[in-house]
Write a protein that holds these residues in place. Sequence first.
Motif, PDB file in Angstrom:
ATOM      1  N   PRO A 146       0.652  -1.092   0.031  1.00 24.26           N
ATOM      2  CA  PRO A 146       0.032   0.131  -0.005  1.00 24.26           C
ATOM      3  C   PRO A 146       0.735   1.209   0.087  1.00 24.26           C
ATOM      4  O   PRO A 146       2.105   1.408   0.705  1.00 24.26           O
ATOM      5  N   GLY A 147       0.430   2.256  -0.713  1.00 25.76           N
ATOM      6  CA  GLY A 147       1.090   3.536  -0.617  1.00 25.76           C
ATOM      7  C   GLY A 147       0.190   4.786  -0.142  1.00 25.76           C
ATOM      8  O   GLY A 147      -0.831   4.596   0.377  1.00 25.76           O
ATOM      9  N   ALA A 148       0.861   5.866  -0.476  1.00 22.65           N
ATOM     10  CA  ALA A 148       0.157   7.175  -0.053  1.00 22.65           C
ATOM     11  C   ALA A 148      -1.174   7.421  -0.606  1.00 22.65           C
ATOM     12  O   ALA A 148      -2.069   8.083   0.063  1.00 22.65           O
ATOM     13  N   GLN A 149      -1.538   6.872  -1.826  1.00 21.64           N
ATOM     14  CA  GLN A 149      -2.700   6.993  -2.331  1.00 21.64           C
ATOM     15  C   GLN A 149      -3.725   5.756  -2.352  1.00 21.64           C
ATOM     16  O   GLN A 149      -4.805   5.828  -2.727  1.00 21.64           O
ATOM     17  N   THR A 150      -3.277   4.999  -1.342  1.00 22.21           N
ATOM     18  CA  THR A 150      -4.023   3.750  -1.097  1.00 22.21           C
ATOM     19  C   THR A 150      -5.387   3.875  -0.172  1.00 22.21           C
ATOM     20  O   THR A 150      -5.360   4.541   0.606  1.00 22.21           O
ATOM     21  N   VAL A 151      -6.449   3.592  -0.675  1.00 26.20           N
ATOM     22  CA  VAL A 151      -7.706   3.820   0.193  1.00 26.20           C
ATOM     23  C   VAL A 151      -8.067   2.652   1.078  1.00 26.20           C
ATOM     24  O   VAL A 151      -8.212   1.313   0.532  1.00 26.20           O
ATOM     25  N   TRP A 152      -7.803   2.695   2.232  1.00 22.74           N
ATOM     26  CA  TRP A 152      -8.094   1.521   3.146  1.00 22.74           C
ATOM     27  C   TRP A 152      -9.319   1.455   3.628  1.00 22.74           C
ATOM     28  O   TRP A 152     -10.319   2.238   3.476  1.00 22.74           O
ATOM     29  N   THR A 153      -9.761   0.231   3.962  1.00 30.46           N
ATOM     30  CA  THR A 153     -11.198   0.022   4.508  1.00 30.46           C
ATOM     31  C   THR A 153     -11.319  -0.292   5.983  1.00 30.46           C
ATOM     32  O   THR A 153     -10.511  -0.702   6.779  1.00 30.46           O
ATOM     33  N   ALA A 154     -12.081   0.611   6.624  1.00 32.99           N
ATOM     34  CA  ALA A 154     -12.402   0.792   8.010  1.00 32.99           C
ATOM     35  C   ALA A 154     -13.785   0.211   8.137  1.00 32.99           C
ATOM     36  O   ALA A 154     -14.841   0.033   7.466  1.00 32.99           O
ATOM     37  N   PRO A 155     -13.928  -0.300   9.510  1.00 37.00           N
ATOM     38  CA  PRO A 155     -15.376  -1.079   9.833  1.00 37.00           C
ATOM     39  C   PRO A 155     -16.488   0.033   9.964  1.00 37.00           C
ATOM     40  O   PRO A 155     -16.041   1.130   9.999  1.00 37.00           O
ATOM     41  N   ALA A 156     -17.581  -0.184   9.706  1.00 35.87           N
ATOM     42  CA  ALA A 156     -18.744   0.728   9.474  1.00 35.87           C
ATOM     43  C   ALA A 156     -18.710   1.368  10.803  1.00 35.87           C
ATOM     44  O   ALA A 156     -18.855   0.406  11.953  1.00 35.87           O
ATOM     45  N   GLY A 157     -19.037   2.770  11.033  1.00 36.25           N
ATOM     46  CA  GLY A 157     -19.120   3.181  12.309  1.00 36.25           C
ATOM     47  C   GLY A 157     -17.860   3.309  13.143  1.00 36.25           C
ATOM     48  O   GLY A 157     -18.217   3.599  14.376  1.00 36.25           O
ATOM     49  N   ALA A 158     -16.837   3.196  12.541  1.00 37.02           N
ATOM     50  CA  ALA A 158     -15.577   3.023  13.515  1.00 37.02           C
ATOM     51  C   ALA A 158     -15.094   4.339  14.149  1.00 37.02           C
ATOM     52  O   ALA A 158     -15.460   5.459  13.708  1.00 37.02           O
ATOM     53  N   LYS A 159     -14.491   4.257  15.031  1.00 38.39           N
ATOM     54  CA  LYS A 159     -14.110   5.360  15.998  1.00 38.39           C
ATOM     55  C   LYS A 159     -12.897   5.233  16.823  1.00 38.39           C
ATOM     56  O   LYS A 159     -13.022   4.094  17.473  1.00 38.39           O
ATOM     57  N   LEU A 160     -11.809   5.977  16.712  1.00 33.18           N
ATOM     58  CA  LEU A 160     -10.688   5.604  17.557  1.00 33.18           C
ATOM     59  C   LEU A 160     -10.702   6.376  18.826  1.00 33.18           C
ATOM     60  O   LEU A 160     -10.818   7.339  19.030  1.00 33.18           O
ATOM     61  N   THR A 161     -11.030   5.332  19.906  1.00 35.50           N
ATOM     62  CA  THR A 161     -11.103   5.703  21.451  1.00 35.50           C
ATOM     63  C   THR A 161     -10.035   5.197  22.476  1.00 35.50           C
ATOM     64  O   THR A 161      -9.643   4.146  21.493  1.00 35.50           O
ATOM     65  N   PRO A 162      -9.970   5.500  23.314  1.00 35.49           N
ATOM     66  CA  PRO A 162      -9.129   4.801  24.282  1.00 35.49           C
ATOM     67  C   PRO A 162      -9.823   3.221  24.503  1.00 35.49           C
ATOM     68  O   PRO A 162      -8.785   2.512  24.889  1.00 35.49           O
ATOM     69  N   THR A 163     -11.094   3.091  24.261  1.00 41.64           N
ATOM     70  CA  THR A 163     -11.501   1.860  24.551  1.00 41.64           C
ATOM     71  C   THR A 163     -11.798   1.212  23.214  1.00 41.64           C
ATOM     72  O   THR A 163     -12.347  -0.120  23.448  1.00 41.64           O
ATOM     73  N   THR A 164     -12.090   1.882  22.080  1.00 42.17           N
ATOM     74  CA  THR A 164     -12.257   1.269  20.733  1.00 42.17           C
ATOM     75  C   THR A 164     -11.078   1.351  19.927  1.00 42.17           C
ATOM     76  O   THR A 164     -10.891   2.625  19.197  1.00 42.17           O
TER      77      THR A 164
END
Length: 591
Positions: A146-164
């Motif tokens: 993967p490079g700088a223009q690669t579009v990654w896949t994230a889970p639906a509704g994902a959010k980075l928090t201390p618990t998630t």
Amino acid sequence: MEKQRNIILAVVLTALVLFGWEAGVGYFYPQAKTPVQTVAAGGAEKATSPTKPTREGGLRDAAEVALEQQDLKTALAAGGRVPVAAPGLSGSINLTGAIVDDLVLNRHRETVEKNSGPVRIFSPAGTPAQQFAQVGWVGEGGTAAPGAQTVWTAPAGAKLTPTTPLTLTWANPTGQRFSITYSIDKDYMITAVQTVENAGGGAVTVKPFALVNRTDLTASLDTWNVHSGPIGAFDGSVTFANNYKDVLEAKTVTEPGRTDWIGFTDVYWMSSLIPVGNKAEGTFRSLGNDVFRADLVYDQQVVQPRQRLSVTTKLFAGAKEHTVLDAYEKQGIANFGLAIDWGWFRWFEKPIFWLLTALFALTKNFGVAIILLTAIVRGIMFPIAQRGFASMAAMRAIQPKMKALQERYKDDKQKQQQEIMALYKKEGVNPMAGCLPMFLQIPVFFALYKTLILAIEMRHQPFVLWIKDLSAPDPLHVLNLFGLLPFTPPAFLAIGVLALLLGVTMFLQFKLNPAQMDPAQQQVFMIMPWFMMFVMAPFASGLLVYWITSNLLTIAQQKYLYSRHPQLKAQQEKDAADKARALERDKGAKA
């Protein structure tokens, strides 16, 4: 005539220091100067006037600030982002490139105004204040990574928090699956675990990396005593040796030894990469156009079929709060607390800082804490000052004997010095004792100075009335009638209320000192308070509060000690009377 020449020389040297200080700093420390910059405005390049970096850093031109706000709004509105929400950091991660490029510091405001918004530390690429971090791989031997223009896949509704935690994934056509799992703590640390799984038929070779990219247009002022620029720890030793100019000239700077952490620092903020478990090479690079990069490059590794490889890198993006840095150091990051540039005297500065913060916790006002700290320091040194004052009294008492010896041996300086030393020994007088309290104050003063300019705990701390930030200079200036006149005095004439009080209290303190035997020295002592008023005016308000308080306590102490040593006061009055009579005789002779 000789004494007059000494006075003139002292005045000339004082003027040279006063008016030539800024020019001298610019000459010997040219990194404090900034070349003419260009800012894209409406598709055209527009030159801006050269501006010196500010103490805190940030964009320095109104056009740059406006462009940053516009570009930032456009970039963040484009979508394709996963939110980041933690007590210390907020923002988002760009799914294109899996780049961490949108972070603000929730615990710190841009200005003293409560509605000024949080400090922004990361901005997307292409914005005037760009700063971001990225982890990834370099594919070797034809491996598609993967490079700088690669579009990654994230889970639906994902959010980075201390618990998630957040896991981003991407797969290439040949059976390799790449993933990055981000986690975040309550302060300023993001952990990225890079994993590649090989489901293909043959072995693949990859080289993991991590980077921090930033512009130096937002850098804070780099000076002889406070570092701003590339920073890192290598083989356990923190280095402040590199600045942006060094990297610009060398293009690439590779630090020898094991990289413990590497990145960029301002006075209050830092972004750095920390390898976890795996050896990595640390390098600083200049990419041109005021853009620099700190790289961590891990060893090339082969991933066999049905095998997986993981590499962990920590990203610190935040404020240099000493408790936070020390906590990370206890977790295993080598000398992370020394990212605060305490210098050689940290063994003394840190206890002063601890006492100051403890007093702040008690009083809830840093200005009051500084005053109490000053009182404690003066109280500890009072016995020494008392002995020094007694020695000064003894020195005044033996002045007639000294004058007799000087007259007797005026043609034999060596014999004169021997007899004077014998007199000191006989009378039990130490001529240096009077200077001891002043010398003992120097490390305290320097420790407080470093604390006020380095410790973010002091930033935006108010005192009383117009003093809204004890870590910044006094905002009111005498020459523009405290803001009533519409101009800002030049730096060397920006005399504030605190600087004026400093000069007055120092003058009163010197007036109480026993008169010097040498009239030239006496004249220098009379000039010194006003010289220091100019020199100290640009310094942090908290430092001036300390010095003014110290002067007032010294005056009170001198009054008390004069009452304990009346012979010294009587001698001072006699000297003043003798001097007045001598002046009258000179006037009569001239008439």
